[in-house]
Design a protein around this motif. Structure first.
Motif, short mmCIF file in Angstrom:
data_model
loop_
_atom_site.label_atom_id
_atom_site.label_comp_id
_atom_site.label_asym_id
_atom_site.label_seq_id
_atom_site.Cartn_x
_atom_site.Cartn_y
_atom_site.Cartn_z
N ASP A 287 0.86 -1.18 0.00
CA ASP A 287 0.00 0.00 0.00
C ASP A 287 0.89 1.23 0.00
O ASP A 287 1.57 1.51 0.99
CB ASP A 287 -0.90 -0.01 1.23
N PRO A 288 0.93 2.00 -1.10
CA PRO A 288 1.81 3.17 -1.16
C PRO A 288 1.43 4.26 -0.15
O PRO A 288 2.27 5.03 0.27
CB PRO A 288 1.66 3.68 -2.59
N ASP A 289 0.17 4.28 0.26
CA ASP A 289 -0.29 5.29 1.22
C ASP A 289 -0.24 4.76 2.65
O ASP A 289 -0.47 5.51 3.59
CB ASP A 289 -1.73 5.71 0.91
N GLY A 290 0.01 3.48 2.82
CA GLY A 290 -0.07 2.87 4.15
C GLY A 290 1.25 2.87 4.88
O GLY A 290 2.30 3.20 4.36
N ASP B 124 4.34 3.71 6.77
CA ASP B 124 5.15 4.92 6.81
C ASP B 124 5.84 5.12 5.47
O ASP B 124 6.97 5.57 5.39
CB ASP B 124 6.17 4.81 7.94
N GLY B 125 5.16 4.70 4.39
CA GLY B 125 5.78 4.81 3.07
C GLY B 125 6.73 3.65 2.84
O GLY B 125 6.93 2.79 3.66
N GLY C 120 -1.28 -1.47 7.92
CA GLY C 120 -1.51 -0.64 6.74
C GLY C 120 -0.39 -0.68 5.72
O GLY C 120 -0.32 0.17 4.85
N HIS C 121 0.46 -1.70 5.79
CA HIS C 121 1.58 -1.81 4.85
C HIS C 121 1.18 -2.44 3.52
O HIS C 121 1.83 -2.22 2.51
CB HIS C 121 2.72 -2.63 5.46
N LYS D 213 -2.19 -4.09 0.87
CA LYS D 213 -3.61 -4.21 0.51
C LYS D 213 -3.80 -5.62 -0.02
O LYS D 213 -2.93 -6.16 -0.69
CB LYS D 213 -3.98 -3.22 -0.59
#
Length: 136
Positions: free
Chosen positions: A49-52, A54-55, A107-108, A110
């Motif tokens: 996830d590019p937005d998840g 811490d980048g 959140g790393h 999807k």
């Protein structure tokens, strides 16, 4: 015992026994992914996830274990199924599912499901399209 312990690419191996870190140690003794009871099918597709988190490669990622980081590295190159991740990481599928649950919660990554066969176009229609194209 003739099997000598050696260090290979960040993992410890015994020539006869295989990895010295047992699966339950990698997952902290857990057998189910996350507190939400998420179930990862073998064909579920995983992508970073590019937005998840811490980048890509951020500070939050440094808090992850080596197996988590290995899975993230594999997902960065391309979208992969749970089965492919298990094979490429040389980890049991159950371990990969638990580790993916951690990454999903943080959140790393999807996770998406492939298109069910009922939603794919009818094979008869596809054959008619191919025949039409050949007739051109």
């Amino acid at each position: 015992m003739s099997g000598a312990v050696r260090h290979v690419e960040g993992q410890w191996y015994d020539a006869e026994a295989g990895p010295l870190v047992r699966p339950y140690a990698m997952t902290g003794g857990r057998t189910k992914p996350g507190p939400h009871g998420v179930r990862f099918d073998l064909i579920a597709l995983v992508v970073v996830d590019p937005d998840g988190g811490d980048g890509a490669g951020g500070a939050a990622e440094t808090l992850l274990g080596p197996e988590h980081r290995a899975l993230l590295g594999l997902c960065r190159s391309e979208t992969q199924s749970v089965a492919e991740l298990a094979a490429d990481a040389d980890l049991p599928v159950g371990v990969v599912r638990v580790l993916l649950g951690d990454l999903l919660e943080a959140g790393h990554v999807k996770v998406s499901r492939p298109v069910p066969p009922a939603q794919l176009p009818d094979e008869r229609i596809l054959r008619e399209v191919i025949e039409g194209l050949r007739a051109l």
